[in-house]
Design a protein around this motif. Structure first.
Motif, PDB file in Angstrom:
ATOM      1  N   ASN A 277      32.224  38.153  40.908  1.00  0.00           N
ATOM      2  CA  ASN A 277      33.180  37.121  40.497  1.00  0.00           C
ATOM      3  C   ASN A 277      32.465  35.895  39.935  1.00  0.00           C
ATOM      4  O   ASN A 277      32.894  35.317  38.929  1.00  0.00           O
ATOM      5  CB  ASN A 277      34.074  36.724  41.671  1.00  0.00           C
ATOM      6  CG  ASN A 277      35.306  37.593  41.779  1.00  0.00           C
ATOM      7  OD1 ASN A 277      36.217  37.507  40.959  1.00  0.00           O
ATOM      8  ND2 ASN A 277      35.330  38.464  42.768  1.00  0.00           N
TER       9      ASN A 277
ATOM     10  N   THR B 261      37.466  37.956  51.583  1.00  0.00           N
ATOM     11  CA  THR B 261      36.549  39.044  51.907  1.00  0.00           C
ATOM     12  C   THR B 261      35.597  38.637  53.019  1.00  0.00           C
ATOM     13  O   THR B 261      35.343  39.404  53.960  1.00  0.00           O
ATOM     14  CB  THR B 261      35.737  39.437  50.652  1.00  0.00           C
ATOM     15  OG1 THR B 261      36.603  39.452  49.523  1.00  0.00           O
ATOM     16  CG2 THR B 261      35.109  40.802  50.817  1.00  0.00           C
ATOM     17  N   TRP B 262      35.052  37.435  52.917  1.00  0.00           N
ATOM     18  CA  TRP B 262      34.136  36.940  53.955  1.00  0.00           C
ATOM     19  C   TRP B 262      34.866  36.744  55.284  1.00  0.00           C
ATOM     20  O   TRP B 262      34.319  37.042  56.349  1.00  0.00           O
ATOM     21  CB  TRP B 262      33.502  35.622  53.511  1.00  0.00           C
ATOM     22  CG  TRP B 262      32.453  35.803  52.469  1.00  0.00           C
ATOM     23  CD1 TRP B 262      32.573  35.580  51.124  1.00  0.00           C
ATOM     24  CD2 TRP B 262      31.115  36.275  52.668  1.00  0.00           C
ATOM     25  NE1 TRP B 262      31.401  35.879  50.473  1.00  0.00           N
ATOM     26  CE2 TRP B 262      30.481  36.308  51.397  1.00  0.00           C
ATOM     27  CE3 TRP B 262      30.393  36.673  53.796  1.00  0.00           C
ATOM     28  CZ2 TRP B 262      29.167  36.713  51.237  1.00  0.00           C
ATOM     29  CZ3 TRP B 262      29.073  37.083  53.629  1.00  0.00           C
ATOM     30  CH2 TRP B 262      28.474  37.105  52.359  1.00  0.00           C
TER      31      TRP B 262
ATOM     32  N   ALA C 214      31.282  42.072  50.843  1.00  0.00           N
ATOM     33  CA  ALA C 214      31.629  40.653  50.619  1.00  0.00           C
ATOM     34  C   ALA C 214      30.620  40.007  49.673  1.00  0.00           C
ATOM     35  O   ALA C 214      30.997  39.232  48.778  1.00  0.00           O
ATOM     36  CB  ALA C 214      31.669  39.910  51.952  1.00  0.00           C
TER      37      ALA C 214
ATOM     38  N   HIS D   2      31.337  41.387  46.148  1.00  0.00           N
ATOM     39  CA  HIS D   2      32.569  40.791  45.614  1.00  0.00           C
ATOM     40  C   HIS D   2      32.313  39.375  45.107  1.00  0.00           C
ATOM     41  O   HIS D   2      32.812  38.976  44.044  1.00  0.00           O
ATOM     42  CB  HIS D   2      33.648  40.788  46.707  1.00  0.00           C
ATOM     43  CG  HIS D   2      35.002  40.411  46.208  1.00  0.00           C
ATOM     44  ND1 HIS D   2      35.759  39.423  46.790  1.00  0.00           N
ATOM     45  CD2 HIS D   2      35.734  40.883  45.173  1.00  0.00           C
ATOM     46  CE1 HIS D   2      36.912  39.307  46.152  1.00  0.00           C
ATOM     47  NE2 HIS D   2      36.922  40.185  45.167  1.00  0.00           N
ATOM     48  N   THR D   3      31.529  38.612  45.842  1.00  0.00           N
ATOM     49  CA  THR D   3      31.211  37.240  45.447  1.00  0.00           C
ATOM     50  C   THR D   3      30.326  37.227  44.196  1.00  0.00           C
ATOM     51  O   THR D   3      30.584  36.461  43.257  1.00  0.00           O
ATOM     52  CB  THR D   3      30.491  36.497  46.585  1.00  0.00           C
ATOM     53  OG1 THR D   3      31.307  36.526  47.757  1.00  0.00           O
ATOM     54  CG2 THR D   3      30.200  35.053  46.198  1.00  0.00           C
TER      55      THR D   3
ATOM     56  N   ASN E 245      40.396  43.379  41.862  1.00  0.00           N
ATOM     57  CA  ASN E 245      40.304  42.181  41.018  1.00  0.00           C
ATOM     58  C   ASN E 245      41.083  42.338  39.725  1.00  0.00           C
ATOM     59  O   ASN E 245      41.750  41.422  39.260  1.00  0.00           O
ATOM     60  CB  ASN E 245      38.836  41.867  40.699  1.00  0.00           C
ATOM     61  CG  ASN E 245      38.347  40.652  41.448  1.00  0.00           C
ATOM     62  OD1 ASN E 245      38.614  40.520  42.635  1.00  0.00           O
ATOM     63  ND2 ASN E 245      37.646  39.763  40.767  1.00  0.00           N
TER      64      ASN E 245
ATOM     65  N   SER F  98      43.960  40.126  47.920  1.00  0.00           N
ATOM     66  CA  SER F  98      43.440  39.825  49.258  1.00  0.00           C
ATOM     67  C   SER F  98      43.853  40.904  50.258  1.00  0.00           C
ATOM     68  O   SER F  98      43.053  41.335  51.096  1.00  0.00           O
ATOM     69  CB  SER F  98      43.942  38.453  49.725  1.00  0.00           C
ATOM     70  OG  SER F  98      43.453  37.422  48.888  1.00  0.00           O
TER      71      SER F  98
ATOM     72  N   THR G  99      37.201  35.200  47.024  1.00  0.00           N
ATOM     73  CA  THR G  99      36.152  35.928  47.777  1.00  0.00           C
ATOM     74  C   THR G  99      36.087  35.447  49.225  1.00  0.00           C
ATOM     75  O   THR G  99      35.512  36.147  50.076  1.00  0.00           O
ATOM     76  CB  THR G  99      34.772  35.736  47.115  1.00  0.00           C
ATOM     77  OG1 THR G  99      34.419  34.353  47.126  1.00  0.00           O
ATOM     78  CG2 THR G  99      34.772  36.231  45.678  1.00  0.00           C
TER      79      THR G  99
ATOM     80  N   ASN H 287      39.374  32.846  41.176  1.00  0.00           N
ATOM     81  CA  ASN H 287      38.729  34.155  41.344  1.00  0.00           C
ATOM     82  C   ASN H 287      37.511  34.063  42.245  1.00  0.00           C
ATOM     83  O   ASN H 287      37.211  34.992  42.994  1.00  0.00           O
ATOM     84  CB  ASN H 287      38.340  34.732  39.976  1.00  0.00           C
ATOM     85  CG  ASN H 287      39.487  35.464  39.321  1.00  0.00           C
ATOM     86  OD1 ASN H 287      39.692  36.641  39.518  1.00  0.00           O
ATOM     87  ND2 ASN H 287      40.281  34.720  38.555  1.00  0.00           N
TER      88      ASN H 287
END
Length: 587
Positions: A314, A117-118, A307, A310-311, A241, A213, A114, A110
């Motif tokens: 998680n 996203t980056w 991003a 999201h990181t 997610n 993704s 991420t 998980n």
């Protein structure tokens, strides 16, 4: 039937959308190209799961921090948390890793997801497509046409990345064109109601695309084109997610109870993480703003800020869940229980999930064969001798065990075979044959499966010999001839000795001593036929036994020696090997 109807309904809805909004086709094509790229990426990395990848995941699950790190690292590289989850389910189903180790991999996956996203926010939306994607596609296709598996895998990876970036390009172009006709940002919903609505939408999109993704790439491209509001994009990311748990649940359907437990852990993690992220969405958004200021991310660079968000949520989810792992394990063990009290014993390790990879199916076959051998075969042979298994495992002298065990157990070996062995044996042979046919195995893997099949055939032969021996042992108990009883007691001592040495061989950390003893016993079994026949001949000459007794003794002398030879041969085939996953991989 329901699944088919839903699929047809989705196709119909897509066709209607393309007809009603022709300009939507560029976005749809971009999504399709990106998904195809991810499929190629996954297929490419599967070529490497036969070696380093499986070794990494297998060796890094003994400690929680290792498994989380490995899950994050591998997912970041291969751009597929789904593949890592499928591997983890396959490994747990095969008994290769523990439930806690698999949970660590899923938690790490998980975090690793991420990276997508980056990749999209910092790189994919800013490159000129011809500068990177096209060369990747060209070299990827060239390599994928090669015969060597590693080159073909590399080609699929390169082509997958090329299609991935190409898909992002078309999605971005599509949203730019689409905005001329319809501005989706007009449908933005502010406040917590909007958070709930767009979280649900993210779950639905991910369930359809079967890839968080791909959903995140879609969100980022729409966000960069100004088609969705930043606040709604955050909620969509949370929904993506949560929606990815569907992949884990679907992947666990063909697995055993251990695989379903891992899918349950994945579901619990994502649901709890989603709930926490929803509850803290505004404080987390403020935290993202502060971090963005510190690292010079522009206030209007919403893709990079997404991003970061999201990181953060998680990583926060993993931090929250780590102290709860033991509790989650207890809940899963209680909820997903092994089936008991079945009329026919079922395989413990064999299920559809293990057929994903050569390493997992070989380990599952080996573990299933060992389980069959040390439980069913050990029990059948011991009871055929009218001896309790616990006596064999004890330190009591064998002659004393045999001396006190002169009462028949009244067992039906044929019935025990049908209940405890036949079905599992059939499944072992079926899975071994399927692996040989459907998986690309190297020479060592093929030989290992051949050894497993031979070992299982020997087990069936042992049962047949034991059935004949048991019948005559019980007949000897009802006879007054002490010489016949002595001969059968001698047979029982020989087999009991072999069973005990095999038990110690299986249990010992340093099995070399017992391996030598087994080799000696196997040699003696080959030589004993001649010696024992002389003993029986002597009883006949002295008129101490009649012809019928002699016939039974001659036959059972052969049965005893065959049982001993085959028991030892199976032990050598199953326990004389090193770790089957690490020793049978392609390098």
């Amino acid at each position: 039937m329901i699944k088919k109807s839903v699929f047809i309904g989705l196709l119909g809805a897509l066709a209607a959308s393309l007809y009603a909004y022709p300009n939507f086709k560029t976005i749809a094509a971009g999504i399709a190209i990106l998904l195809f790229g991810m499929v190629l990426l996954e297929e490419g990395f599967k070529s490497f799961t036969k070696g380093p990848l499986q070794k990494i995941l297998k060796k890094t699950t003994n400690k929680l921090y290792k498994s989380i790190t490995a899950g994050a690292f591998v997912t970041a590289i291969i751009q597929s948390s789904s593949l890592v989850t499928v591997i983890a389910i396959s490994f747990i189903s095969a008994g290769l890793i523990s439930l806690s180790g698999g949970i660590g991999l899923v938690f790490g996956a998980n975090i690793g997801t991420t990276a997508t996203t980056w990749l999209v926010a910092a790189f994919g939306l800013k490159i000129k497509i011809a500068a990177l994607a096209m060369p990747m596609l060209i070299f990827g296709i060239i390599f994928s046409l090669q015969k060597k598996l590693s080159l073909k895998g590399l080609g699929n990876v390169l082509a997958g990345l090329g299609f991935f970036f190409l898909g992002i390009h078309y999605m971005k172009e599509g949203f730019d064109v689409f905005k001329t006709y319809i501005d989706l940002s007009q449908y933005a919903v502010s406040g917590f109601l909007g958070v709930i609505i767009y979280t649900g939408l993210g779950i639905i999109i991910t369930t359809i695309l079967q890839s968080s993704s791909a959903t995140l790439a879609l969100i980022l491209t729409a966000l960069s084109a100004g088609q969705i509001e930043y606040e709604n994009a955050l909620a969509l990311a949370i929904g993506a997610n949560v929606g990815t748990t569907i992949t884990a649940v679907l992947g666990s359907l063909g697995s055993n109870v251990a695989g379903r437990r891992l899918a349950g852990a994945h579901f619990i993690f994502n649901i709890i993480t989603g709930i926490v992220a929803l509850a803290l969405i505004y404080p987390l958004a403020n935290l993202v703003d502060r971090i963005s200021e510190l690292v010079d991310i522009a206030a209007t660079n919403y893709t990079l800020k997404l991003a970061v968000f999201h990181t953060i949520f998680n990583v926060l989810g993993v931090i929250i869940m780590i102290p709860l792992i033991k509790t989650i394990e207890r809940i899963l063990l209680k909820f997903f229980k092994e089936q008991k009290d079945k009329d026919i014993d079922e395989p413990k390790y064999l299920n559809a999930a293990v057929l994903k990879f050569p390493g997992s199916v070989i380990s599952a076959l080996m573990n299933e064969s060992k389980y069959l051998y040390k439980n069913a075969i050990f029990e059948i042979v011991a009871h055929a001798l009218n001896i309790h298994r616990m006596d064999i495992k004890s330190d009591e002298k064998i002659k004393d065990i045999v001396k006190k065990s002169h009462r028949g157990f009244n067992i039906n070996i044929e019935e025990m075979y049908y209940k405890k062995v036949k079905h599992i044996y059939g499944e072992i042979i079926k899975y071994a044959t399927t692996a040989e046919k459907d998986l690309k195995l190297n020479a060592r893997q093929i030989n290992t499966i051949l050894d497993i099949k031979i070992a299982n055939r020997r087990m069936i032969e042992i049962i047949n010999h034991a059935k004949e021996l048991n019948k005559n042992i019980n007949l000897s108990l009802n006879q007054d001839n002490k010489y016949v009883v002595q001969e059968y007691d001698g047979f029982r001592k020989k087999v009991t000795k072999v069973l005990r040495i095999i038990y110690l061989f299986r249990k010992a950390e340093d099995s070399e001593i017992y391996a030598k003893k087994l080799a000696q016993l196997k040699k003696e079994a080959k030589e004993n036929i001649r010696y024992s026949n002389k003993s029986i001949d002597r009883l006949i000459r002295k008129d101490l036994i009649n012809a019928e007794m002699a016939s039974s003794l001659f036959n059972d002398n052969t049965n005893v020696n065959e049982i001993n030879k085959k028991l030892i041969e199976v032990a050598e085939l199953l326990y004389g090997k090193k770790d089957t996953l690490l020793e049978t991989q392609n390098v």
